[in-house]
Write a protein that holds these residues in place. Structure first.
Motif, PDB file in Angstrom:
ATOM      1  N   GLU A 124      37.269  36.480  47.679  1.00  0.00           N
ATOM      2  CA  GLU A 124      38.511  37.207  47.413  1.00  0.00           C
ATOM      3  C   GLU A 124      39.572  36.269  46.823  1.00  0.00           C
ATOM      4  O   GLU A 124      40.246  36.605  45.847  1.00  0.00           O
ATOM      5  CB  GLU A 124      39.033  37.856  48.693  1.00  0.00           C
ATOM      6  CG  GLU A 124      40.293  38.660  48.471  1.00  0.00           C
ATOM      7  CD  GLU A 124      40.747  39.406  49.710  1.00  0.00           C
ATOM      8  OE1 GLU A 124      41.940  39.749  49.759  1.00  0.00           O
ATOM      9  OE2 GLU A 124      39.940  39.647  50.620  1.00  0.00           O
ATOM     10  N   LYS A 125      39.714  35.097  47.398  1.00  0.00           N
ATOM     11  CA  LYS A 125      40.672  34.113  46.871  1.00  0.00           C
ATOM     12  C   LYS A 125      40.280  33.690  45.458  1.00  0.00           C
ATOM     13  O   LYS A 125      41.120  33.576  44.568  1.00  0.00           O
ATOM     14  CB  LYS A 125      40.735  32.899  47.795  1.00  0.00           C
ATOM     15  CG  LYS A 125      41.743  31.834  47.335  1.00  0.00           C
ATOM     16  CD  LYS A 125      41.814  30.700  48.327  1.00  0.00           C
ATOM     17  CE  LYS A 125      42.859  29.676  47.960  1.00  0.00           C
ATOM     18  NZ  LYS A 125      44.232  30.142  48.066  1.00  0.00           N
ATOM     19  N   GLY A 126      38.989  33.473  45.248  1.00  0.00           N
ATOM     20  CA  GLY A 126      38.509  33.017  43.950  1.00  0.00           C
ATOM     21  C   GLY A 126      38.745  34.011  42.834  1.00  0.00           C
ATOM     22  O   GLY A 126      39.234  33.651  41.757  1.00  0.00           O
ATOM     23  N   ARG A 134      33.420  34.145  37.462  1.00  0.00           N
ATOM     24  CA  ARG A 134      32.051  34.195  37.988  1.00  0.00           C
ATOM     25  C   ARG A 134      31.932  33.218  39.137  1.00  0.00           C
ATOM     26  O   ARG A 134      32.407  32.085  39.047  1.00  0.00           O
ATOM     27  CB  ARG A 134      31.063  33.820  36.886  1.00  0.00           C
ATOM     28  CG  ARG A 134      29.597  33.946  37.268  1.00  0.00           C
ATOM     29  CD  ARG A 134      28.730  33.744  36.013  1.00  0.00           C
ATOM     30  NE  ARG A 134      27.348  34.081  36.246  1.00  0.00           N
ATOM     31  CZ  ARG A 134      26.385  33.186  36.492  1.00  0.00           C
ATOM     32  NH1 ARG A 134      26.675  31.892  36.527  1.00  0.00           N
ATOM     33  NH2 ARG A 134      25.148  33.575  36.689  1.00  0.00           N
ATOM     34  N   ILE A 135      31.287  33.667  40.211  1.00  0.00           N
ATOM     35  CA  ILE A 135      31.024  32.822  41.375  1.00  0.00           C
ATOM     36  C   ILE A 135      29.521  32.804  41.603  1.00  0.00           C
ATOM     37  O   ILE A 135      28.875  33.853  41.621  1.00  0.00           O
ATOM     38  CB  ILE A 135      31.767  33.330  42.625  1.00  0.00           C
ATOM     39  CG1 ILE A 135      33.283  33.169  42.418  1.00  0.00           C
ATOM     40  CG2 ILE A 135      31.302  32.596  43.881  1.00  0.00           C
ATOM     41  CD1 ILE A 135      34.133  33.753  43.525  1.00  0.00           C
ATOM     42  N   GLU A 151      23.530  37.636  49.518  1.00  0.00           N
ATOM     43  CA  GLU A 151      23.283  39.041  49.197  1.00  0.00           C
ATOM     44  C   GLU A 151      24.285  39.959  49.894  1.00  0.00           C
ATOM     45  O   GLU A 151      24.790  40.905  49.284  1.00  0.00           O
ATOM     46  CB  GLU A 151      21.852  39.414  49.567  1.00  0.00           C
ATOM     47  CG  GLU A 151      20.821  38.754  48.661  1.00  0.00           C
ATOM     48  CD  GLU A 151      19.406  38.802  49.201  1.00  0.00           C
ATOM     49  OE1 GLU A 151      19.176  39.321  50.319  1.00  0.00           O
ATOM     50  OE2 GLU A 151      18.500  38.302  48.494  1.00  0.00           O
ATOM     51  N   THR A 152      24.596  39.686  51.161  1.00  0.00           N
ATOM     52  CA  THR A 152      25.545  40.552  51.867  1.00  0.00           C
ATOM     53  C   THR A 152      26.980  40.342  51.398  1.00  0.00           C
ATOM     54  O   THR A 152      27.838  41.176  51.663  1.00  0.00           O
ATOM     55  CB  THR A 152      25.468  40.364  53.402  1.00  0.00           C
ATOM     56  OG1 THR A 152      25.797  39.020  53.740  1.00  0.00           O
ATOM     57  CG2 THR A 152      24.087  40.733  53.934  1.00  0.00           C
ATOM     58  N   CYS A 153      27.218  39.259  50.670  1.00  0.00           N
ATOM     59  CA  CYS A 153      28.535  39.027  50.056  1.00  0.00           C
ATOM     60  C   CYS A 153      28.620  39.649  48.661  1.00  0.00           C
ATOM     61  O   CYS A 153      29.662  39.559  48.010  1.00  0.00           O
ATOM     62  CB  CYS A 153      28.824  37.529  49.965  1.00  0.00           C
ATOM     63  SG  CYS A 153      29.200  36.769  51.547  1.00  0.00           S
ATOM     64  N   GLY A 154      27.532  40.255  48.192  1.00  0.00           N
ATOM     65  CA  GLY A 154      27.545  40.922  46.901  1.00  0.00           C
ATOM     66  C   GLY A 154      26.969  40.124  45.754  1.00  0.00           C
ATOM     67  O   GLY A 154      26.917  40.622  44.627  1.00  0.00           O
ATOM     68  N   LEU A 155      26.552  38.885  45.999  1.00  0.00           N
ATOM     69  CA  LEU A 155      25.936  38.107  44.939  1.00  0.00           C
ATOM     70  C   LEU A 155      24.514  38.604  44.727  1.00  0.00           C
ATOM     71  O   LEU A 155      23.851  39.034  45.686  1.00  0.00           O
ATOM     72  CB  LEU A 155      25.916  36.613  45.283  1.00  0.00           C
ATOM     73  CG  LEU A 155      27.232  35.851  45.095  1.00  0.00           C
ATOM     74  CD1 LEU A 155      28.218  36.180  46.187  1.00  0.00           C
ATOM     75  CD2 LEU A 155      26.989  34.363  45.064  1.00  0.00           C
ATOM     76  N   TRP A 186      32.731  42.499  41.218  1.00  0.00           N
ATOM     77  CA  TRP A 186      33.513  42.484  42.464  1.00  0.00           C
ATOM     78  C   TRP A 186      34.544  43.611  42.463  1.00  0.00           C
ATOM     79  O   TRP A 186      34.670  44.346  43.442  1.00  0.00           O
ATOM     80  CB  TRP A 186      34.170  41.120  42.615  1.00  0.00           C
ATOM     81  CG  TRP A 186      35.045  40.934  43.788  1.00  0.00           C
ATOM     82  CD1 TRP A 186      34.668  40.804  45.103  1.00  0.00           C
ATOM     83  CD2 TRP A 186      36.460  40.816  43.794  1.00  0.00           C
ATOM     84  NE1 TRP A 186      35.745  40.605  45.899  1.00  0.00           N
ATOM     85  CE2 TRP A 186      36.879  40.612  45.121  1.00  0.00           C
ATOM     86  CE3 TRP A 186      37.438  40.847  42.786  1.00  0.00           C
ATOM     87  CZ2 TRP A 186      38.221  40.464  45.480  1.00  0.00           C
ATOM     88  CZ3 TRP A 186      38.765  40.686  43.137  1.00  0.00           C
ATOM     89  CH2 TRP A 186      39.144  40.500  44.468  1.00  0.00           C
ATOM     90  N   LEU A 187      35.260  43.761  41.361  1.00  0.00           N
ATOM     91  CA  LEU A 187      36.252  44.836  41.257  1.00  0.00           C
ATOM     92  C   LEU A 187      35.605  46.210  41.299  1.00  0.00           C
ATOM     93  O   LEU A 187      36.132  47.138  41.929  1.00  0.00           O
ATOM     94  CB  LEU A 187      37.063  44.675  39.970  1.00  0.00           C
ATOM     95  CG  LEU A 187      38.043  43.500  39.942  1.00  0.00           C
ATOM     96  CD1 LEU A 187      38.591  43.296  38.537  1.00  0.00           C
ATOM     97  CD2 LEU A 187      39.156  43.696  40.954  1.00  0.00           C
TER      98      LEU A 187
END
Length: 191
Positions: A124-126, A134-135, A151-155, A186-187
């Motif tokens: 979120e900060k990034g 891109r992260i 994966e659970t963070c959405g990557l 992410w958005l």
């Protein structure tokens, strides 16, 4: 007047920049001295204090890649106990708007969702405050727990690759994997 260091907080965690103190070095030495914590990094060989000071601690400090765009000491909010670290730092050999996500936690903190909770705060900060496009996250193919956190963070999985590492690690013949998340993805997920 000195500006207080930036802190990040989540429901259960406080993340703060590392300081150039023996106390913070002690925390990292304790973490990296656990063979199970180091399993996918050095094949389980604990790192010595001298190795940590020379090879990793300096890059964890503000000015060495740490701080607001780098490494964060991770503590439990309710007790202040150090449980490990999270990082979000500019990607090595990557465009300036790309960042690498990472985490290393004490074994006692595994399986409680802390890696995910701290990683989500840094994502979120990034994407929000720091403006990354891109992260990415990287781990060994056989490190199922770390892959699950990403994966659970959405990557999502991008690729498997093979590099030469200074330590032989069980399962390294399967290579490393890269996961990634873009700001647009992410958005779109309602961040």
């Amino acid at each position: 007047m000195t500006t207080p260091p930036p802190f990040l907080t989540t429901d259960r965690l406080t993340l703060r920049p590392f300081t150039d103190t023996e106390a913070d070095l002690d925390l990292v030495v304790e973490l990296d001295s656990d063979p199970e914590v180091m399993r996918y990094l050095t094949g389980g060989r604990p790192m010595t204090r001298d190795e940590i000071r020379a090879e990793s601690f300096a890059r964890m400090l503000p000015g060495g890649g740490g701080g607001d765009k780098g490494f964060w000491a991770t503590h439990l909010r309710d007790t202040g106990e150090f449980i490990g670290w999270h990082c979000l730092r500019p990607g090595l050999n990557a465009p300036p708007d790309h960042a690498d996500l990472g985490y290393r936690l004490r074994k006692a903190a595994w399986g409680k969702g802390y890696a995910r909770e701290g990683a989500l705060a840094l994502i979120e900060k990034g994407f929000g405050e720091l403006g990354y496009a891109r992260i990415t996250g990287n781990t060994m193919y056989v490190n199922d727990r770390s892959r699950h956190v990403m994966e659970t963070c959405g990557l999502t999985y991008v690729r498997t690759y093979f590099e030469e590492w200074p330590y032989s690690v069980e399962g390294d013949e399967h290579g490393d994997v890269e996961y990634a998340l873009t700001r647009e993805e992410w958005l779109a997920r309602g961040a």
